[in-house]
Design a protein around this motif. Sequence first.
Motif, PDB file in Angstrom:
ATOM      1  N   PHE A   1      -7.446   6.247 -10.127  1.00 30.77           N
ATOM      2  CA  PHE A   1      -7.561   5.349  -8.977  1.00 30.77           C
ATOM      3  C   PHE A   1      -6.781   5.874  -7.769  1.00 30.77           C
ATOM      4  O   PHE A   1      -7.078   5.523  -6.635  1.00 30.77           O
ATOM      5  N   ASN A   2      -5.746   6.707  -8.007  1.00 31.77           N
ATOM      6  CA  ASN A   2      -4.961   7.280  -6.914  1.00 31.77           C
ATOM      7  C   ASN A   2      -5.662   8.457  -6.253  1.00 31.77           C
ATOM      8  O   ASN A   2      -5.382   8.785  -5.107  1.00 31.77           O
ATOM      9  N   SER A   3      -6.553   9.104  -6.981  1.00 32.50           N
ATOM     10  CA  SER A   3      -7.133  10.348  -6.463  1.00 32.50           C
ATOM     11  C   SER A   3      -8.616  10.248  -6.130  1.00 32.50           C
ATOM     12  O   SER A   3      -9.098  10.922  -5.226  1.00 32.50           O
ATOM     13  N   ASP A   4      -9.368   9.416  -6.851  1.00 31.69           N
ATOM     14  CA  ASP A   4     -10.817   9.377  -6.656  1.00 31.69           C
ATOM     15  C   ASP A   4     -11.184   8.293  -5.643  1.00 31.69           C
ATOM     16  O   ASP A   4     -10.978   7.096  -5.901  1.00 31.69           O
ATOM     17  N   LEU A   5     -11.742   8.700  -4.517  1.00 33.49           N
ATOM     18  CA  LEU A   5     -12.168   7.732  -3.501  1.00 33.49           C
ATOM     19  C   LEU A   5     -13.385   6.976  -4.009  1.00 33.49           C
ATOM     20  O   LEU A   5     -14.240   7.543  -4.691  1.00 33.49           O
ATOM     21  N   VAL A   6     -13.463   5.693  -3.667  1.00 31.98           N
ATOM     22  CA  VAL A   6     -14.626   4.920  -4.086  1.00 31.98           C
ATOM     23  C   VAL A   6     -15.451   4.504  -2.863  1.00 31.98           C
ATOM     24  O   VAL A   6     -14.923   3.972  -1.886  1.00 31.98           O
ATOM     25  N   ALA A   7     -16.744   4.828  -2.927  1.00 32.77           N
ATOM     26  CA  ALA A   7     -17.669   4.476  -1.844  1.00 32.77           C
ATOM     27  C   ALA A   7     -17.954   2.969  -1.916  1.00 32.77           C
ATOM     28  O   ALA A   7     -17.802   2.387  -2.990  1.00 32.77           O
ATOM     29  N   PRO A   8     -18.385   2.319  -0.839  1.00 30.80           N
ATOM     30  CA  PRO A   8     -18.722   2.876   0.467  1.00 30.80           C
ATOM     31  C   PRO A   8     -17.532   2.975   1.419  1.00 30.80           C
ATOM     32  O   PRO A   8     -17.653   3.595   2.473  1.00 30.80           O
ATOM     33  N   HIS A   9     -16.391   2.372   1.066  1.00 28.60           N
ATOM     34  CA  HIS A   9     -15.272   2.347   2.021  1.00 28.60           C
ATOM     35  C   HIS A   9     -14.351   3.556   1.861  1.00 28.60           C
ATOM     36  O   HIS A   9     -13.352   3.652   2.561  1.00 28.60           O
ATOM     37  N   GLN A  10     -14.682   4.453   0.897  1.00 30.97           N
ATOM     38  CA  GLN A  10     -13.816   5.605   0.597  1.00 30.97           C
ATOM     39  C   GLN A  10     -12.382   5.130   0.375  1.00 30.97           C
ATOM     40  O   GLN A  10     -11.413   5.694   0.898  1.00 30.97           O
ATOM     41  N   ALA A  11     -12.267   4.088  -0.424  1.00 30.99           N
ATOM     42  CA  ALA A  11     -10.965   3.458  -0.656  1.00 30.99           C
ATOM     43  C   ALA A  11     -10.269   4.123  -1.836  1.00 30.99           C
ATOM     44  O   ALA A  11     -10.899   4.622  -2.761  1.00 30.99           O
ATOM     45  N   VAL A  12      -8.932   4.101  -1.787  1.00 32.19           N
ATOM     46  CA  VAL A  12      -8.138   4.689  -2.855  1.00 32.19           C
ATOM     47  C   VAL A  12      -6.967   3.744  -3.127  1.00 32.19           C
ATOM     48  O   VAL A  12      -6.601   2.921  -2.283  1.00 32.19           O
ATOM     49  N   TRP A  13      -6.408   3.844  -4.337  1.00 35.47           N
ATOM     50  CA  TRP A  13      -5.245   3.001  -4.678  1.00 35.47           C
ATOM     51  C   TRP A  13      -4.002   3.687  -4.136  1.00 35.47           C
ATOM     52  O   TRP A  13      -3.672   4.799  -4.546  1.00 35.47           O
ATOM     53  N   ASP A  14      -3.311   3.050  -3.182  1.00 35.60           N
ATOM     54  CA  ASP A  14      -2.247   3.742  -2.462  1.00 35.60           C
ATOM     55  C   ASP A  14      -0.915   2.986  -2.459  1.00 35.60           C
ATOM     56  O   ASP A  14      -0.068   3.207  -1.603  1.00 35.60           O
ATOM     57  N   PHE A  15      -0.733   2.087  -3.433  1.00 35.43           N
ATOM     58  CA  PHE A  15       0.581   1.437  -3.545  1.00 35.43           C
ATOM     59  C   PHE A  15       1.578   2.384  -4.213  1.00 35.43           C
ATOM     60  O   PHE A  15       1.237   3.078  -5.176  1.00 35.43           O
ATOM     61  N   THR A  16       2.814   2.397  -3.701  1.00 34.84           N
ATOM     62  CA  THR A  16       3.856   3.175  -4.367  1.00 34.84           C
ATOM     63  C   THR A  16       4.403   2.376  -5.552  1.00 34.84           C
ATOM     64  O   THR A  16       4.237   1.156  -5.625  1.00 34.84           O
ATOM     65  N   ASN A  17       5.067   3.089  -6.465  1.00 34.69           N
ATOM     66  CA  ASN A  17       5.669   2.405  -7.619  1.00 34.69           C
ATOM     67  C   ASN A  17       6.675   1.345  -7.168  1.00 34.69           C
ATOM     68  O   ASN A  17       6.753   0.259  -7.752  1.00 34.69           O
ATOM     69  N   GLU A  18       7.442   1.688  -6.114  1.00 32.46           N
ATOM     70  CA  GLU A  18       8.460   0.740  -5.629  1.00 32.46           C
ATOM     71  C   GLU A  18       7.794  -0.532  -5.099  1.00 32.46           C
ATOM     72  O   GLU A  18       8.294  -1.638  -5.313  1.00 32.46           O
ATOM     73  N   GLU A  19       6.683  -0.346  -4.400  1.00 30.37           N
ATOM     74  CA  GLU A  19       5.978  -1.519  -3.858  1.00 30.37           C
ATOM     75  C   GLU A  19       5.468  -2.401  -5.001  1.00 30.37           C
ATOM     76  O   GLU A  19       5.559  -3.629  -4.934  1.00 30.37           O
ATOM     77  N   ILE A  20       4.928  -1.795  -6.033  1.00 35.03           N
ATOM     78  CA  ILE A  20       4.423  -2.584  -7.160  1.00 35.03           C
ATOM     79  C   ILE A  20       5.578  -3.311  -7.856  1.00 35.03           C
ATOM     80  O   ILE A  20       5.483  -4.509  -8.153  1.00 35.03           O
ATOM     81  N   ASP A  21       6.667  -2.588  -8.084  1.00 30.34           N
ATOM     82  CA  ASP A  21       7.790  -3.194  -8.814  1.00 30.34           C
ATOM     83  C   ASP A  21       8.417  -4.364  -8.057  1.00 30.34           C
ATOM     84  O   ASP A  21       9.041  -5.235  -8.668  1.00 30.34           O
ATOM     85  N   ALA A  22       8.247  -4.370  -6.711  1.00 26.27           N
ATOM     86  CA  ALA A  22       8.782  -5.484  -5.920  1.00 26.27           C
ATOM     87  C   ALA A  22       8.086  -6.801  -6.237  1.00 26.27           C
ATOM     88  O   ALA A  22       8.576  -7.873  -5.873  1.00 26.27           O
ATOM     89  N   PHE A  23       6.962  -6.721  -6.940  1.00 32.86           N
ATOM     90  CA  PHE A  23       6.293  -7.955  -7.381  1.00 32.86           C
ATOM     91  C   PHE A  23       7.271  -8.873  -8.103  1.00 32.86           C
ATOM     92  O   PHE A  23       7.218 -10.087  -7.966  1.00 32.86           O
ATOM     93  N   TRP A  24       8.156  -8.257  -8.898  1.00 35.99           N
ATOM     94  CA  TRP A  24       9.023  -9.063  -9.778  1.00 35.99           C
ATOM     95  C   TRP A  24      10.262  -9.594  -9.075  1.00 35.99           C
ATOM     96  O   TRP A  24      11.115 -10.200  -9.733  1.00 35.99           O
ATOM     97  N   ASP A  25      10.367  -9.401  -7.753  1.00 36.55           N
ATOM     98  CA  ASP A  25      11.526  -9.929  -7.019  1.00 36.55           C
ATOM     99  C   ASP A  25      11.316 -11.403  -6.692  1.00 36.55           C
ATOM    100  O   ASP A  25      11.012 -11.772  -5.569  1.00 36.55           O
ATOM    101  N   PHE A  26      11.450 -12.233  -7.682  1.00 38.40           N
ATOM    102  CA  PHE A  26      11.412 -13.676  -7.408  1.00 38.40           C
ATOM    103  C   PHE A  26      12.221 -14.417  -8.459  1.00 38.40           C
ATOM    104  O   PHE A  26      12.583 -13.855  -9.459  1.00 38.40           O
TER     105      PHE A  26
END
Lengths: 576, 77
Positions: free
Chosen positions: A551-576
Amino acid sequence: MDKILRVNMTDLTTAIEEVPAEWAGLGGRALTSTIVAKEVPPACHALGPNNKLVFAPGLLSGTAASNSGRLSAGAKSPLTGGIKESNVGGTAAQMFARLGIKALIVEGMPKGEGWYALKVSKDGVTIEEERGLLGLGNFAVIEALQSLLGKKTGVIAIGPAGEMRLTAANISVKDPSGKIRSHGRGGLGAVMGSKRIKFIAIDDEGAPGIQLADPEAFKNASRIFTKALMDHPVSGQGLPTYGTNVLVNILHEAGGLPTRNFTHGQFDGHEQICGETMHDTIVARGGKPRHGCHAGCVIQCSQVYHDKEGQYLTSGFEYETIWGLGANCLITELDDIAQADSVMDDLGIDSIETAVAFGVAMEAGILPWGDGKEVVRILREEIGKGTALGRVIGSGAGAVGRTYGVTRVPVVKNQAIPAYDPRSVKGIGITYCTSPMGADHTAGYTIATNILNVGGQVDPLKKDGQIELSRNLQIATAAIDSTGMCIFSAFPALDIPECLPALIDMINARFGAKLTGDDVTGLGKTVLKLERAFNLAAGLTSADDRLPEFFNSDLVAPHQAVWDFTNEEIDAFWDF
Amino acid sequence: MAPITVTIKLFAHFRNGRFKEADHQFPPGVACREVILGLGFRLGEMGIVMVNGQHAPLDHPLSERDTLALFPLVGGG
């Protein structure tokens, strides 16, 4: 008085216990996860004697509240290695609640090769040896039990997949039409199979029923809540008419419909499998476009789908199943997908995990893309008969990928990613990563706000706001999953101001409590955190809160989107 | 100025008595709102408005060969 039923399968004894004070205010997911976290050693083998299988109706199940008939099942998952809660409609939740059963806890494991059945009634629970129904599919089991015990008998059962302890096996629950709803995800059917329990029959004759603390207040709140469900365009009109499968065309248009094992975001054959086509087909063949999974459901998102001859083929035919075998496996024949859905119900295997496993199997070259007939054959002849290939596919997408050396394997915590591409609908990607359940769209359904314009709008293609959106929805969902309410009550709850207060008023009137909105949010947070703590103790780490590398490397059509969250950004989910 | 061609796609009950997909011509820069009203919809009926697969506000101006997709408020999951 409410009670806990406890069944020990090691020494084949049962007990009726008082409800501990700290469990009194809990139901559904809050209760199953609390019991699993307290009583199951996190590092245990999920199919060994130290795991426990827990069933609990929601806080409002068994009352007249609309859409409150959901039953939670919990255990350590043999698929993810973490905690699992999966909830279901059908008749069992309301029967348990009317019998005053707060939870049924099944622990231990028989030493021999024998199989058993549990019989639940007003007198408690008994264990009986079972021989006659072994090896049979769920439909035959339900039919046999109805003729043996009466039409009204409740049934919780496993099919051949659960008997084989396949990690995609589900637990089936009889619905009001005598068909099947499923505790679908996470392999709970394998846990029931490991306890060597083929079925649980429920007799609610002479049940004491529910005593409301304040019947008048309950009635008023219930009226407001039902009105909100009926007034909201999604729960009141969209879902009843087109079912969940209306999403095929929406996700196709938004470029978030995972196609050909997550290589594209749009499917050329979308019109052949979409909700609009399905609706017209159902009507033309004399099926039912509206159908409820439990008594008291006013949304009626389910349906009865007939074949070309006008005979019953399947029901509870959901978007995720149709997407999984349709766009994801390139099958365009809706009848083939319906046939597969019915066989999966009969075998007792999760239709999301299995459909995604077929996508990986097609990528591995085991069967051709788009071959619906071969999917049905493999289900019946390989999985149903327990061949080596059948057991690999029946163990889920991750197992197929590992066995055949495939790198594009859409799983998180080894559980298959459903029906929404996380690159082009980024909020749901955060839910897939962080939910203690593994990849599960229902755990925090950001599609509502990313795509459907319910509860505001957060751009699905941008990173902004996705962590907060997923966190808020996961907290709210953990709370709703504890009430016994259908998750679709979240659509009106997000948009209609009176809806959530009415839900809380019903809980207060049921128990004589004084809960506030903050208390309910607090419950959701507590549940999520205790589930997360179980997973960490079981050996999962933040490295398991990640999407697969492609998901980080393969673009998906039609928006040529890629998964671009950093590990730190994901881990911040648990800050509550 | 030459008119532009816009592909309009309708979904769910919006299709009833209308069409699934059709090319229509409009003046350049026509707003989504005008197209929607021109098709006989009320703005309040609109659940999702997408232009080329992305959510668009009602005043979004359309260009040659744009695809405008209109959904009522529906959902699933």
